[in-house]
Every structure is written in C-alpha cells, then in structure tokens.
Design a protein around this motif. Structure first.
Motif, short mmCIF file in Angstrom:
data_model
loop_
_atom_site.label_atom_id
_atom_site.label_comp_id
_atom_site.label_asym_id
_atom_site.label_seq_id
_atom_site.Cartn_x
_atom_site.Cartn_y
_atom_site.Cartn_z
N VAL A 249 0.78 -2.10 -6.28
CA VAL A 249 0.75 -1.09 -5.22
C VAL A 249 -0.61 -0.43 -5.25
N VAL A 250 -1.28 -0.37 -4.10
CA VAL A 250 -2.62 0.21 -4.04
C VAL A 250 -2.66 1.29 -2.97
N ARG A 251 -3.66 2.12 -3.06
CA ARG A 251 -3.92 3.10 -2.01
C ARG A 251 -5.37 2.98 -1.57
N ILE A 252 -5.62 3.34 -0.33
CA ILE A 252 -6.95 3.23 0.26
C ILE A 252 -7.64 4.58 0.17
N ALA B 65 -4.95 -0.08 8.25
CA ALA B 65 -4.76 -0.33 6.81
C ALA B 65 -4.70 -1.82 6.52
N TRP C 62 0.77 -9.66 1.46
CA TRP C 62 0.73 -8.22 1.70
C TRP C 62 1.98 -7.78 2.46
N LEU D 200 -7.68 0.68 -3.89
CA LEU D 200 -7.90 -0.70 -3.46
C LEU D 200 -9.26 -1.21 -3.90
N SER E 67 -2.61 9.55 6.23
CA SER E 67 -2.42 8.11 6.15
C SER E 67 -3.16 7.43 7.28
N THR F 152 0.84 -1.19 0.00
CA THR F 152 0.00 0.00 0.00
C THR F 152 0.87 1.25 0.00
N SER F 153 0.30 2.33 -0.47
CA SER F 153 0.97 3.63 -0.47
C SER F 153 -0.08 4.69 -0.19
N SER F 154 0.32 5.75 0.46
CA SER F 154 -0.63 6.84 0.74
C SER F 154 -0.80 7.78 -0.44
N CYS G 122 -7.08 -3.97 3.90
CA CYS G 122 -6.48 -4.68 2.77
C CYS G 122 -6.72 -6.19 2.85
#
Length: 265
Positions: A229-232, A246, A209, A198, A240, A190-192, A250
């Motif tokens: 790589v996903v972001r929420i 997180a 993960w 996601l 963040s 994950t990345s901010s 995920c």
C-alpha cells in the motif's frame, strides 16, 4: 467500394442501431459496439480489428475509401451511407461524426495470469475509467479487470475518453473479487493516509494496481489482499487525488520501475 444508401428512420436496421447506441450497456446483450469518429475507428483498424459495418455520411466516404485503399479496411465490410440528419439521430454526440463502426465485441476475455494489470473496483465515472484505460495502455499494462459494479467499459463515453486504448488492452468485465487470486502477480493499492510514499517504494513488475470507487476507494476486502500500500506525496496539502490522476501517477511509476528492472538484467 460498394455502398448501400439508407435514407429513412423507418429502416429496421437503423432503428436497432439507435437502440444499441442509446443504451450504454446494450452491447453486453447485443455482442456489438458502436465506435464513433475517424480517430477511434482508425485506432481499431490499426490494431488489425475489422468492423461488421461502416456507417458514414457522404463526407465520410473519402475516409472509408482511403482505409480500403491502404489495406486497413476489408473491402467486404458493409458500408451504409446515411444523411447527416440520420447520423445525428443515431449518434448521441452534439457534433455527430462523419464515420462510425458497428463492431463485433467478440467472446468474453478470460483472465490471463502474469500480465501487468489494472483492477477497477466499482468505478462509476465514464471519464475516469476511459482515462485510466488510456494510462494503462500508455504505460505498458496489458490487461484491465473490471469488477462487478464498475461502469460498462465499452459504453460510448468510456470509449471516447479512452481515445483508442480499448484496442490495445485485454478487457475483462463483471469479475468477482475472488478472481484476483488468478492474476498471479503482486497486488498494489494506494491510500491517502497510510503506506510508504510511492516515490520511495520498490515497485514489483509485473503487478496489478487496485483502483477503487471515486468516493469510497478500494473496498476493505480488496485492500486486505494488497501486498503493498502506497501513498502519493501531495505537498500542496489536498486531501486526495482524483482516481484517474492517481492512476496515471502510479502506473507511470510502475513503468519506470519496469524499465529499471529491464536495464539490470
């Protein structure tokens, strides 16, 4: 049941036990872990695992007897009865438990390829790690790989936060980042600020993960290995999320994706 009563702090076995409990990482040298409270002890027994020794107060004897009567606790396991004051001397808890286990850790687990996995990269907070283990077990992940620099997985605070999840997972500690190649499943991170959202991503199953340090996140070397790589989505606008929060989001998304994959077969 056969019970041995121990009434003195000078007992050498209790002295060794107190040293083990006081040092959260001592189990790595001793090969045994301290499991406190009837909930965690019951979770261990429910997974078919037996302690080496039961340590309990008089109030805990009834629970021990009930576990033996139900066939969950082997009658051959040693039972030490201690006073409330001695249990308080051993336990770090503000409200000491009536029952605890001294349990064998077992041989170090090896990485198993192909399992849904959570990789912990230098996480430091025991509460976060325990919460992540709990989410991993709840959402169908079967293996947790803790890279070097991560807090001790069997430390008392991690155990309490995990609420019994430890006994449902294969735990691998002290691994090198190079070991990820042996997982044999896609790596997700994950990345901010980058990656697709996601909720719109097509998540593979099984997968692994990558969850990183509370302040620094996933290391650049590990991030470079991630296939996705996903972001929420955070419509509230915070920078963040806490890593445990997180992780729960995920891992739940992966569980939902896995159910979708199963329904299409």
């Amino acid at each position: 049941m056969t019970v041995e009563t121990i009434a003195s702090r000078d007992n050498p076995r209790l002295k060794r036990l107190r040293r083990l409990v006081a040092d959260g990482a001592a189990y790595r040298r001793d090969g045994r872990v301290w499991i406190e409270g009837d909930h965690l002890c019951g979770a261990m027994l429910a997974r078919g695992r037996q302690p080496e020794t039961v340590v309990c107060t008089q109030a805990g004897l009834a629970w021990v007897g009930a576990q033996q009567a139900a066939g969950r606790l082997d009658r051959q396991v040693a039972v030490w009865e201690v006073t409330d004051a001695l249990m308080a001397w051993i336990s770090p808890l503000e409200s000491p438990p009536a029952v605890a286990f001294l349990a064998p850790l077992g041989a170090p687990a090896a990485i198993t390829a192909g399992l849904p996995t959570v990789v912990l990269d230098r996480l430091q907070d025991p509460g976060n790690v325990g919460s992540i283990l709990r989410s991993a077990a709840a959402f169908g992940f079967r293996q947790v790989l803790a890279l070097r620099g991560t807090v001790a997985l069997w430390a008392p605070k991690v155990l309490r936060a995990g609420m019994g999840a430890h006994f449902a997972l294969q735990l691998v500690e002290g691994a090198q980042a190079s070991a990820l190649a042996g997982l044999g499943v896609p790596l997700l991170a994950t990345s901010s600020h980058q990656g697709e959202f996601l909720h719109a991503a097509r998540l593979p199953w099984p997968c692994a993960w990558l969850l990183g340090h509370e302040g620094q996140g996933v290391s650049p070397d590990l991030m470079a290995q991630a296939g996705l790589v996903v972001r929420i989505a955070q419509p509230g606008g915070e920078e963040s999320l806490n890593v445990a929060a997180a992780a729960a989001i995920c891992l739940h998304a992966s569980a939902v994706a896995a159910m979708g994959c199963a329904s299409r077969r």
